[in-house]
Motif scaffolding. Sequence first.
Motif, PDB file in Angstrom:
ATOM      1  N   MET A  39       1.553  58.073  -2.643  1.00  0.00           N
ATOM      2  CA  MET A  39       1.521  56.886  -3.381  1.00  0.00           C
ATOM      3  C   MET A  39       0.208  55.929  -3.989  1.00  0.00           C
ATOM      4  N   ASN A  40       0.401  54.866  -4.671  1.00  0.00           N
ATOM      5  CA  ASN A  40      -0.805  54.628  -5.223  1.00  0.00           C
ATOM      6  C   ASN A  40      -0.727  53.603  -4.536  1.00  0.00           C
ATOM      7  N   TRP A  41      -2.220  52.923  -4.448  1.00  0.00           N
ATOM      8  CA  TRP A  41      -2.577  51.566  -4.004  1.00  0.00           C
ATOM      9  C   TRP A  41      -2.147  51.049  -4.500  1.00  0.00           C
ATOM     10  N   ILE A  42      -1.344  50.275  -5.706  1.00  0.00           N
ATOM     11  CA  ILE A  42      -0.810  49.589  -6.353  1.00  0.00           C
ATOM     12  C   ILE A  42       0.958  49.536  -5.793  1.00  0.00           C
ATOM     13  N   ASP A  43       0.939  50.829  -5.446  1.00  0.00           N
ATOM     14  CA  ASP A  43       2.409  50.735  -4.873  1.00  0.00           C
ATOM     15  C   ASP A  43       2.745  50.035  -3.533  1.00  0.00           C
ATOM     16  N   TYR A  44       1.689  49.612  -2.875  1.00  0.00           N
ATOM     17  CA  TYR A  44       1.335  49.359  -1.508  1.00  0.00           C
ATOM     18  C   TYR A  44       1.609  47.530  -1.921  1.00  0.00           C
ATOM     19  N   LEU A  45       0.746  47.166  -3.022  1.00  0.00           N
ATOM     20  CA  LEU A  45       0.420  46.193  -2.846  1.00  0.00           C
ATOM     21  C   LEU A  45       1.661  44.610  -2.731  1.00  0.00           C
ATOM     22  N   GLY A  46       2.773  45.376  -3.421  1.00  0.00           N
ATOM     23  CA  GLY A  46       3.773  44.302  -3.267  1.00  0.00           C
ATOM     24  C   GLY A  46       4.353  43.672  -1.706  1.00  0.00           C
ATOM     25  N   SER A  56       1.535  46.477   7.571  1.00  0.00           N
ATOM     26  CA  SER A  56       0.458  47.494   7.043  1.00  0.00           C
ATOM     27  C   SER A  56       0.970  48.696   8.178  1.00  0.00           C
ATOM     28  N   GLU A  57       1.268  48.186   9.105  1.00  0.00           N
ATOM     29  CA  GLU A  57       1.414  49.499   9.772  1.00  0.00           C
ATOM     30  C   GLU A  57       2.250  50.297  10.114  1.00  0.00           C
ATOM     31  N   ARG A  58       3.847  48.836   9.680  1.00  0.00           N
ATOM     32  CA  ARG A  58       4.662  50.035   8.787  1.00  0.00           C
ATOM     33  C   ARG A  58       4.791  50.581   7.765  1.00  0.00           C
ATOM     34  N   LEU A  59       3.621  50.705   6.966  1.00  0.00           N
ATOM     35  CA  LEU A  59       3.463  50.912   5.830  1.00  0.00           C
ATOM     36  C   LEU A  59       2.531  52.859   6.536  1.00  0.00           C
ATOM     37  N   ASN A 111       3.104  54.320   9.129  1.00  0.00           N
ATOM     38  CA  ASN A 111       3.920  54.612   9.422  1.00  0.00           C
ATOM     39  C   ASN A 111       4.473  55.882   8.344  1.00  0.00           C
ATOM     40  N   LEU A 112       4.960  54.933   8.172  1.00  0.00           N
ATOM     41  CA  LEU A 112       5.763  55.468   6.615  1.00  0.00           C
ATOM     42  C   LEU A 112       5.406  57.193   5.895  1.00  0.00           C
ATOM     43  N   THR A 113       4.058  56.407   5.384  1.00  0.00           N
ATOM     44  CA  THR A 113       3.511  57.123   4.404  1.00  0.00           C
ATOM     45  C   THR A 113       2.294  58.230   5.211  1.00  0.00           C
ATOM     46  N   GLN A 114       1.695  57.875   6.285  1.00  0.00           N
ATOM     47  CA  GLN A 114       0.861  58.567   6.868  1.00  0.00           C
ATOM     48  C   GLN A 114      -0.212  57.919   6.408  1.00  0.00           C
ATOM     49  N   GLU A 115      -0.527  57.110   5.354  1.00  0.00           N
ATOM     50  CA  GLU A 115      -1.792  56.985   4.583  1.00  0.00           C
ATOM     51  C   GLU A 115      -2.804  55.840   5.732  1.00  0.00           C
ATOM     52  N   SER A 116      -3.555  56.473   6.312  1.00  0.00           N
ATOM     53  CA  SER A 116      -3.590  55.001   7.330  1.00  0.00           C
ATOM     54  C   SER A 116      -5.327  54.734   6.685  1.00  0.00           C
ATOM     55  N   ALA A 117      -6.075  55.137   5.243  1.00  0.00           N
ATOM     56  CA  ALA A 117      -6.771  55.543   5.263  1.00  0.00           C
ATOM     57  C   ALA A 117      -6.843  54.016   4.109  1.00  0.00           C
TER      58      ALA A 117
END
Length: 225
Positions: A1-8, A176-179, A181-187
């Motif tokens: 996933m791109n970082w923009i996808d997390y913004l919403g 943030s924690e839920r995302l 857990n879903l994506t494993q993109e901690s950084a």
Amino acid sequence: MNWIDYLGPMMDGAWITVKLTFYSTILGAIFSFMFGLGKLSRHWYFKVPSVTYIEVFRGTSLLVQMFWLFYALPLVGDLMGINTRIPPVVAGILALSANIGAYGAEVVRGAIQAVSKKQYEAATALNFTPKQTLWRIALPQAIPEMMPPFGNLAIQNLKDTALVSLITISDLAFVSERLRNLTQESAMVYTLALFMYFGMALVLAGMLKMLSQYVGTWRRAAGGK
């Protein structure tokens, strides 16, 4: 996933964080003045509850206070036969505001006691009542001195809102924690969260600086130093 996808979803969580910060800071300011003035009172029925409140909430963990309101208070209510269950948002706001209010009460007390004794002597010479002395002499001089420490408390309160994620409130920390857990993109997730908290803190600091300048202008216009 791109970082923009997390913004919403993270912006949705950040908006909840903003609302929690706003309501708890306003309520905390009310508590600060109530119990700060109560601690200065000569009447024991004001002083004793105020001192007790300040010492309890300054001497215990905010996280424990939040857990007690959300998890333990309903059990106490059940034992007493009354419904004391409160929504997680209410528990979060109450715990945050009670905590910041306890520290703010000491700011109020210290600022009022820092007003020169000569000011109180002048008020006595003018036959002011204690109430008139407080509202016309002490508070107009004390409030500008309260602004910097109150600003620090407000910013700390913003950061403390992250704890409400532990009582199921979907704030920025929870999302943030839920995302993660879903994506494993901690950084990626936590870097975005860090910058979002930092951005909110900068905006809040700027708003508080403008408020402090306004209060200082008001004081000078009212004849203060």
